[in-house]
Design an enzyme around this catalytic site. Structure first.
Site, short mmCIF file in Angstrom:
data_model
loop_
_atom_site.label_atom_id
_atom_site.label_comp_id
_atom_site.label_asym_id
_atom_site.label_seq_id
_atom_site.Cartn_x
_atom_site.Cartn_y
_atom_site.Cartn_z
N GLU A 107 -9.82 6.98 3.48
CA GLU A 107 -10.73 6.07 4.16
C GLU A 107 -9.91 4.86 4.57
O GLU A 107 -8.90 4.56 3.95
CB GLU A 107 -11.85 5.63 3.21
N LYS A 149 0.79 -1.23 0.00
CA LYS A 149 0.00 0.00 0.00
C LYS A 149 0.83 1.28 0.00
O LYS A 149 0.40 2.29 -0.54
CB LYS A 149 -0.94 0.00 1.20
N SER A 153 1.53 -9.90 -0.52
CA SER A 153 1.19 -8.47 -0.45
C SER A 153 1.56 -7.80 0.87
O SER A 153 1.75 -6.59 0.91
CB SER A 153 -0.30 -8.29 -0.73
C1 LIG Z 1 -5.16 -3.92 1.92
C2 LIG Z 1 -4.48 -5.17 1.66
C3 LIG Z 1 -4.91 -6.06 0.65
C4 LIG Z 1 -6.16 -5.85 -0.15
O1 LIG Z 1 -6.19 -4.72 -0.96
P1 LIG Z 1 -6.01 -4.80 -2.53
O2 LIG Z 1 -6.37 -3.42 -2.97
O3 LIG Z 1 -6.94 -5.83 -3.06
O4 LIG Z 1 -4.60 -5.13 -2.79
C5 LIG Z 1 -4.17 -7.20 0.42
N1 LIG Z 1 -3.07 -7.49 1.15
C6 LIG Z 1 -2.63 -6.68 2.13
C7 LIG Z 1 -1.42 -7.06 2.90
C8 LIG Z 1 -3.31 -5.49 2.41
O5 LIG Z 1 -2.87 -4.69 3.41
#
Ligand SMILES: *Cc1c(COP(=O)(O)O)cnc(C)c1O
Length: 400
Positions: free
Chosen positions: A114, A92, A382
């Protein structure tokens, strides 16, 4: 396939996307769209962006061969793109930096965001501190109760967290409230949106900022794995980390792309957050047309997932389009499967993954044994799972 070049000038990915907002927001979105068009063609902007990603975020994030887990599964080789190693622990931050630099160019000294689980709120509070901007984060009152460590993090970073008491007091209500703030304070304020959804130009902008994930991967894979992957896989909440990984691979033939949604208690139970794979229809939410979880009257329904970051009833419009044209596939992994992959990743690789990412890991672990040992799966890891230890402990009946 023909060269892929979307969205069109009005933000459409086929029938999806666009701008479905109140008249009062149109001027703000037009200003943003025009400024982003200028910036897109300005190499000095991207130079600064890359500088920040390298020195502040710690990019490029490495690619890691999950050797023990792959061996145990006995099939395809699984590699991780280590977005968990970025500053603040997930993908992010790279998007938040891109939007903050854009805000600075536009002379906006106040940013709003948000947040649901608080991860995007923390990323926004972080970049606001980094660039000396005032920061307000809208968060559902229910979520504030559930996510107190992230609320405190945002406060430590100097942000004001605004509780939202309307509706179900969760993410979608926080998003509505943030839009309302933006309309009122548009001259001074930039809205930093946290995923590849919302009205044009957000889905495109967020994708562009996070495409660094797939671009790095394309460069790194030949060195680390000897070639490009057979499959890239990523979890899908709003779809930002997935589109960041997918986009640079769209025109690469032979690379299969799989998005993993939250199956919650199972698709059949109705308690899930899987608008693409769960048989939901198309509708308009938060300014764009896309697949959407709704009831027979078109009302948005409550979602369920063990992972707060995937618990969103909509999805970015580009994923809806990629699904329809068959360029990407979307599947669901339920809570139990995700938790089991979470523990396997901890034990076999020494990495505590985010529960969101664990959905992508679970799909890879399910499919790897059906593939040859010479095949390669690249999972976008992620984020890291430190934020999830209370949830996992709670499920095991342990109070930390
Ligand atoms: C916020 C988040 C997501 C989900 O958001 P996407 O916009 O679908 O990427 C996935 N993995 C992590 C670690 C997150 O913090």
């Amino acid at each position: 396939m023909e060269r892929y070049d979307l969205p069109d000038a009005n933000g459409h990915f086929g029938p999806y996307g666009g701008v479905y907002v109140a008249e009062t927001l149109m001027a703000a979105l037009d200003e943003l769209k025009n400024e982003y068009e200028r910036v897109k063609a300005d190499p000095t902007f991207w130079e600064e962006f890359r500088h920040e990603l390298k020195h502040y975020v710690g990019r490029p994030s490495p690619i890691y061969h999950a050797r023990r887990w792959s061996e145990q599964l006995g099939g395809a080789q699984i590699f991780f793109k280590r977005e968990d190693l970025n500053h603040t622990g997930a993908h992010k931050i790279s998007n938040a930096i891109g939007q903050a630099l854009l805000a600075r160019r536009m002379g906006k000294k106040r940013v709003i965001a948000e947040t649901g689980a608080g991860q995007h709120g923390v990323a926004t509070a972080t970049v606001a501190a980094r660039y000396g901007m005032e920061c307000f984060v809208y968060m559902g009152a229910e979520d504030i109760k559930r996510q107190s460590p992230n609320v405190f993090r945002m406060k430590l970073l100097g942000a004001t967290v605004v509780p939202v008491e309307s509706g179900s007091k969760t993410l979608k209500d926080a998003l509505n409230e943030a839009m309302r703030d933006w309309v009122t304070n548009v001259d001074s304020t930039f809205y930093i949106l946290g995923t590849a959804a919302g009205p044009h130009p957000y889905p495109m902008m967020v994708r562009d900022f996070l495409s660094v994930i797939g671009e790095e991967s394309k460069e790194q894979m030949p060195e680390v794995a000897g070639r490009q992957p057979d499959v890239v896989v990523a979890c899908v909440g709003g779809g930002s980390n997935a589109i960041g990984m997918f986009y640079p691979y769209i025109n690469v033939d032979g690379v299969r792309m799989v998005g993993v949604e939250a199956g919650g208690h199972g698709i059949a139970s109705g308690m899930h957050a899987a608008p693409l794979s769960g048989g939901a229809g198309v509708g308009v939410l938060h300014g764009a047309k896309s697949y959407l979880m709704q009831d027979a009257n078109g009302q948005v329904v409550e979602t369920h997932s063990v992972s707060a970051g995937l618990d969103y009833p909509g999805v970015g419009p580009e994923h809806s389009y990629l699904k329809d044209i068959g360029r990407a596939e979307y599947v669901a992994i339920d809570d139990q499967e995700a938790l089991s992959a979470f523990h396997d990743c901890c034990h076999l690789e020494g990495i505590i993954p985010a529960l969101e990412s664990s959905h992508a890991l679970a799909w890879a672990a399910k499919v790897a044994p059906t593939m040859g040992k010479d095949k390669v799966i690249l999972v976008n890891l992620s984020g890291r799972g430190d934020k999830d230890i209370n949830t996992v402990a709670g499920l095991a009946g342990i109070t930390l």
